[in-house]
Design a protein around this motif. Structure first.
Motif, short mmCIF file in Angstrom:
data_model
loop_
_atom_site.label_atom_id
_atom_site.label_comp_id
_atom_site.label_asym_id
_atom_site.label_seq_id
_atom_site.Cartn_x
_atom_site.Cartn_y
_atom_site.Cartn_z
N ASP A 1 0.83 -1.20 0.00
CA ASP A 1 0.00 0.00 0.00
C ASP A 1 0.87 1.26 0.00
N ARG A 2 1.96 1.23 0.76
CA ARG A 2 2.87 2.38 0.80
C ARG A 2 3.64 2.54 -0.50
N ALA A 3 4.03 1.43 -1.11
CA ALA A 3 4.85 1.48 -2.33
C ALA A 3 4.01 1.73 -3.57
N GLY A 4 2.71 1.46 -3.50
CA GLY A 4 1.85 1.63 -4.67
C GLY A 4 1.94 0.43 -5.60
N ALA A 5 1.05 0.41 -6.57
CA ALA A 5 0.95 -0.74 -7.48
C ALA A 5 2.24 -0.97 -8.26
N SER A 6 2.86 0.10 -8.73
CA SER A 6 4.09 -0.09 -9.52
C SER A 6 5.24 -0.58 -8.63
N GLY A 7 5.30 -0.09 -7.39
CA GLY A 7 6.32 -0.57 -6.45
C GLY A 7 6.12 -2.03 -6.10
N ALA A 8 4.85 -2.41 -5.88
CA ALA A 8 4.55 -3.82 -5.57
C ALA A 8 4.90 -4.70 -6.75
N ALA A 9 4.59 -4.26 -7.96
CA ALA A 9 4.91 -5.05 -9.16
C ALA A 9 6.42 -5.18 -9.33
N ALA A 10 7.15 -4.10 -9.07
CA ALA A 10 8.61 -4.16 -9.18
C ALA A 10 9.18 -5.12 -8.14
N TRP A 11 8.66 -5.08 -6.92
CA TRP A 11 9.12 -5.99 -5.87
C TRP A 11 8.87 -7.44 -6.29
N MET A 12 7.67 -7.70 -6.81
CA MET A 12 7.34 -9.06 -7.26
C MET A 12 8.29 -9.51 -8.37
N ALA A 13 8.63 -8.61 -9.28
CA ALA A 13 9.55 -8.95 -10.36
C ALA A 13 10.94 -9.28 -9.83
N VAL A 14 11.43 -8.46 -8.91
CA VAL A 14 12.77 -8.69 -8.33
C VAL A 14 12.77 -10.00 -7.55
N MET A 15 11.77 -10.21 -6.68
CA MET A 15 11.73 -11.43 -5.89
C MET A 15 11.54 -12.65 -6.78
N GLY A 16 10.77 -12.53 -7.84
CA GLY A 16 10.61 -13.64 -8.78
C GLY A 16 11.93 -14.00 -9.45
N ALA A 17 12.69 -13.00 -9.84
CA ALA A 17 14.00 -13.26 -10.45
C ALA A 17 14.94 -13.93 -9.46
N ILE A 18 14.91 -13.48 -8.20
CA ILE A 18 15.76 -14.09 -7.18
C ILE A 18 15.31 -15.53 -6.92
N ALA A 19 14.01 -15.75 -6.80
CA ALA A 19 13.47 -17.10 -6.55
C ALA A 19 13.82 -18.03 -7.71
N ASP A 20 13.80 -17.52 -8.92
CA ASP A 20 14.13 -18.36 -10.09
C ASP A 20 15.59 -18.74 -10.14
N ASN A 21 16.42 -18.08 -9.32
CA ASN A 21 17.84 -18.39 -9.27
C ASN A 21 18.10 -19.76 -8.67
N ASN A 22 17.06 -20.34 -8.04
CA ASN A 22 17.19 -21.68 -7.48
C ASN A 22 17.26 -22.68 -8.59
#
Length: 155
Positions: A134-155
């Motif tokens: 909510d604090r980061a907004g929709a674009s911030g949440a989407a960016a976080w999901m993208a970064v975490m997804g890339a990190i998770a895919d590193n497995n």
């Protein structure tokens, strides 16, 4: 317990940066601690910890999961799973039954008590994420999901 940045040693230190990604590493570390702090306090009151919650979390989403599949999803050894799994079974937070087609395989399922504990612990974490998104907004949440997804895919 009042929420403060100093609670339980949780604070973002101004550590010297030895690399340009150190600030991101620190945010990942302190962010994880900040997200799990209330959940871990709740789990501790139940006599449980983070490994127990990870098991409950996966089994809640995959009822009748084989122990081998659980080990694979968690990315841990059979030996590392043994102690927390046995406690969850002893406390009747999980049930274990033989697989009908493979008698050597055991299938795990949450009990109602296990479901309540998993849900409450995860609710604490979801609350922290919701407030941050909510604090980061929709674009911030989407960016976080993208970064975490890339990190998770590193497995």
């Amino acid at each position: 317990m009042a929420k403060t940045s100093q609670a339980a040693g949780l604070h973002r230190a101004s550590l010297p940066k030895l690399h340009d990604l150190d600030a991101a590493l620190e945010l990942m570390y302190y962010g994880w601690r900040g997200m799990t702090l209330e959940a871990d306090e709740y789990l501790a009151k139940q006599g449980l910890s983070r490994p127990h919650h990870r098991i409950l979390y996966v089994v809640a989403r995959r009822p009748d999961i084989a122990i081998g599949s659980l080990i694979e999803i968690l990315g841990i050894s059979k030996q590392a799973l043994n102690r927390p799994l046995n406690l969850l079974l002893e406390r009747k937070l999980l049930t274990s039954k033989r697989a009908p087609e493979q008698h050597r395989s055991k299938l795990l399922r949450l009990t109602e008590a296990g479901r309540r504990i998993e849900q409450r612990a995860s609710d604490h974490e979801r609350k922290v994420l919701r407030e941050a998104f909510d604090r980061a907004g929709a674009s911030g949440a989407a960016a976080w999901m993208a970064v975490m997804g890339a990190i998770a895919d590193n497995n």
